[in-house]
Design an enzyme around this catalytic site. Sequence first.
Site, PDB file in Angstrom:
ATOM      1  N   TYR A 140     -12.955   9.387 -10.037  1.00 37.88           N
ATOM      2  CA  TYR A 140     -13.910   8.828 -11.016  1.00 37.88           C
ATOM      3  C   TYR A 140     -13.979   7.303 -10.877  1.00 37.88           C
ATOM      4  O   TYR A 140     -13.959   6.565 -11.870  1.00 37.88           O
ATOM      5  CB  TYR A 140     -13.514   9.220 -12.453  1.00 37.88           C
ATOM      6  CG  TYR A 140     -13.142  10.679 -12.619  1.00 37.88           C
ATOM      7  CD1 TYR A 140     -14.108  11.676 -12.414  1.00 37.88           C
ATOM      8  CD2 TYR A 140     -11.846  11.060 -12.936  1.00 37.88           C
ATOM      9  CE1 TYR A 140     -13.772  13.015 -12.540  1.00 37.88           C
ATOM     10  CE2 TYR A 140     -11.503  12.398 -13.062  1.00 37.88           C
ATOM     11  CZ  TYR A 140     -12.472  13.368 -12.866  1.00 37.88           C
ATOM     12  OH  TYR A 140     -12.132  14.685 -12.982  1.00 37.88           O
ATOM     13  N   LYS A 183      17.027   4.400 -10.445  1.00 39.92           N
ATOM     14  CA  LYS A 183      16.404   4.218 -11.767  1.00 39.92           C
ATOM     15  C   LYS A 183      16.385   5.608 -12.383  1.00 39.92           C
ATOM     16  O   LYS A 183      15.344   6.122 -12.791  1.00 39.92           O
ATOM     17  CB  LYS A 183      14.998   3.607 -11.596  1.00 39.92           C
ATOM     18  CG  LYS A 183      14.307   3.227 -12.893  1.00 39.92           C
ATOM     19  CD  LYS A 183      14.993   2.129 -13.688  1.00 39.92           C
ATOM     20  CE  LYS A 183      14.388   2.028 -15.072  1.00 39.92           C
ATOM     21  NZ  LYS A 183      15.118   1.054 -15.936  1.00 39.92           N
ATOM     22  N   ASP A 216      17.041  -2.444 -12.409  1.00 38.71           N
ATOM     23  CA  ASP A 216      16.832  -3.630 -13.264  1.00 38.71           C
ATOM     24  C   ASP A 216      18.146  -4.399 -13.421  1.00 38.71           C
ATOM     25  O   ASP A 216      18.190  -5.632 -13.321  1.00 38.71           O
ATOM     26  CB  ASP A 216      16.208  -3.263 -14.621  1.00 38.71           C
ATOM     27  CG  ASP A 216      16.808  -2.028 -15.283  1.00 38.71           C
ATOM     28  OD1 ASP A 216      17.666  -1.366 -14.664  1.00 38.71           O
ATOM     29  OD2 ASP A 216      16.428  -1.722 -16.437  1.00 38.71           O
ATOM     30  N   ASP A 240      12.610  -3.254  -0.859  1.00 36.85           N
ATOM     31  CA  ASP A 240      11.663  -4.339  -0.573  1.00 36.85           C
ATOM     32  C   ASP A 240      11.831  -5.467  -1.593  1.00 36.85           C
ATOM     33  O   ASP A 240      11.998  -6.637  -1.239  1.00 36.85           O
ATOM     34  CB  ASP A 240      10.228  -3.800  -0.616  1.00 36.85           C
ATOM     35  CG  ASP A 240       9.208  -4.919  -0.476  1.00 36.85           C
ATOM     36  OD1 ASP A 240       9.354  -5.730   0.448  1.00 36.85           O
ATOM     37  OD2 ASP A 240       8.271  -4.984  -1.300  1.00 36.85           O
ATOM     38  N   ASP A 244      13.755  -9.664  -1.150  1.00 34.83           N
ATOM     39  CA  ASP A 244      13.200 -11.010  -1.391  1.00 34.83           C
ATOM     40  C   ASP A 244      14.153 -11.770  -2.315  1.00 34.83           C
ATOM     41  O   ASP A 244      14.412 -12.963  -2.125  1.00 34.83           O
ATOM     42  CB  ASP A 244      11.809 -10.942  -2.043  1.00 34.83           C
ATOM     43  CG  ASP A 244      10.663 -11.044  -1.031  1.00 34.83           C
ATOM     44  OD1 ASP A 244      10.835 -10.543   0.098  1.00 34.83           O
ATOM     45  OD2 ASP A 244       9.609 -11.622  -1.373  1.00 34.83           O
TER      46      ASP A 244
HETATM   47  C1  IPM Z   1       8.337  -6.279   3.926  1.00 39.12           C
HETATM   48  C2  IPM Z   1       6.915  -6.423   3.464  1.00 39.12           C
HETATM   49  C3  IPM Z   1       6.143  -5.119   3.657  1.00 39.12           C
HETATM   50  C4  IPM Z   1       6.829  -4.045   2.836  1.00 39.12           C
HETATM   51  C5  IPM Z   1       4.659  -5.221   3.287  1.00 39.12           C
HETATM   52  C6  IPM Z   1       3.978  -6.254   4.142  1.00 39.12           C
HETATM   53  C7  IPM Z   1       3.946  -3.915   3.348  1.00 39.12           C
HETATM   54  O1  IPM Z   1       6.863  -6.849   2.147  1.00 39.12           O
HETATM   55  O2  IPM Z   1       8.559  -5.897   5.082  1.00 39.12           O
HETATM   56  O3  IPM Z   1       9.240  -6.586   3.139  1.00 39.12           O
HETATM   57  O4  IPM Z   1       6.606  -3.917   1.627  1.00 39.12           O
HETATM   58  O5  IPM Z   1       7.598  -3.290   3.411  1.00 39.12           O
HETATM   59 MN    MN Z   2       8.795  -7.473   1.345  1.00 35.50          MN
END
Ligand code: IPM
Ligand code: MN
Length: 348
Positions: A140, A183, A216, A240, A244
Amino acid sequence: MPYKIALYPGDGIGPEVVAEAVKVIDACNIDVHYTTFNWNTTLYNKTGKCAPENYLELLSSFDAILLGALGNTHNAPDHIAVEPLLTIRKAFDQYVNIRPAMLFPGVESPLKNKKPYDIDMIVIRENTEGEYTALGGRHYIGTPDEVAMQINYFSRKGTERIIRYAFETARNRKRKTLTSITKSNALKYSMVFWDTVFYEVAKDYPDVIASSMLVDAAAMNMVRCPEQFDVVVASNLFGDILTDLAAIVVGGMGFAASGNINPTRKYPSMFEPVHGSAPDIAGKGVANPVAAILSGALMLEFLGEHDAAQKIKSAVVNHLNDGTVKTPDRGGNATTADVGTDIAQRIQ
Ligand code: IPM
Ligand code: MN
Ligand code: NAD
């Protein structure tokens, strides 16, 4: 026979940092033959894709792939730009994404009072299923009744093999400690299943200290007390996000390397920095190439070139410790190429 390496520099700072990884690998004097594939978002205009139709076939005969980064939203939608990356991981069954995070001497953590090597963890991220499956749909579209579904998929085979790989990794480290990220208080099918498999596999590794932690709380603990983590195993999306975070607590995206590994060696494995194409600094020659250089070291390690890998890691540590050649993310004004050259010169 030389190693056959596919270079896939990609977009943004990808080509800038891959060039430095190659410079440093070349300083190790090992027999490597490179083939460069200039696939990136500039192809989108012509074909609607960011890689040729047969890219998997073209890559399949290499010993390994060294990738920079994909994505430039001026040229192509992001989910199309990164499609080859996600497809390679799945098609080449690179089910392990190994992402070490270590606080090196000479690098400042944004966290207070952290000394070199206080933070030393390896995140083992599931890399072929979980939250990243192309299952679902939109219905939709454009109406008030619009629905989008993205289905998570956790197979027993897929879950067990990544958890087993993480236990094997933990068993071979000094602290022998493994934290599984879940989680399971909210995701009562997928994550309760993940926990079940984790504790089943744990029985085979009585020498490993195993526990689970909600994602979390893990995010909080990676800032509050990152020292506690040794080996971490997580699903595709959780891994992922947490990597970071792990990168930033050890000084930034410029230091985080990764390997997408097919442990069976049936298909090539792929090595790449954790960071993306960094459009905010692309084209300026100021990206920190250390993550790409360390990804090159992971690649050589995987190929069995332990001496060369060790030389690169030592050269990186010497370079960081010395601290005279620094890109702007470290408060310096050196270029990407300056850093690559400095590290290459420290290889003996
Ligand atoms: C990573 C990146 C990728 C992921 C993206 C670009 C799809 O963020 O390699 O960490 O999420 O795996
Ligand atoms: Mn990433
Ligand atoms: P990013 O990792 O590209 O950048 C995040 C921040 O970190 C930026 O401020 C950037 O300047 C900085 N940074 C990253 N790498 C750096 C380096 N080597 N030296 C110094 N600073 C560095 O993440 P983003 O901004 O969310 O994503 C940008 C693009 O990259 C998007 O198109 C995204 O989809 C893509 N992406 C690709 C990959 C990949 O190819 N593996 C990974 C992540 C993001």
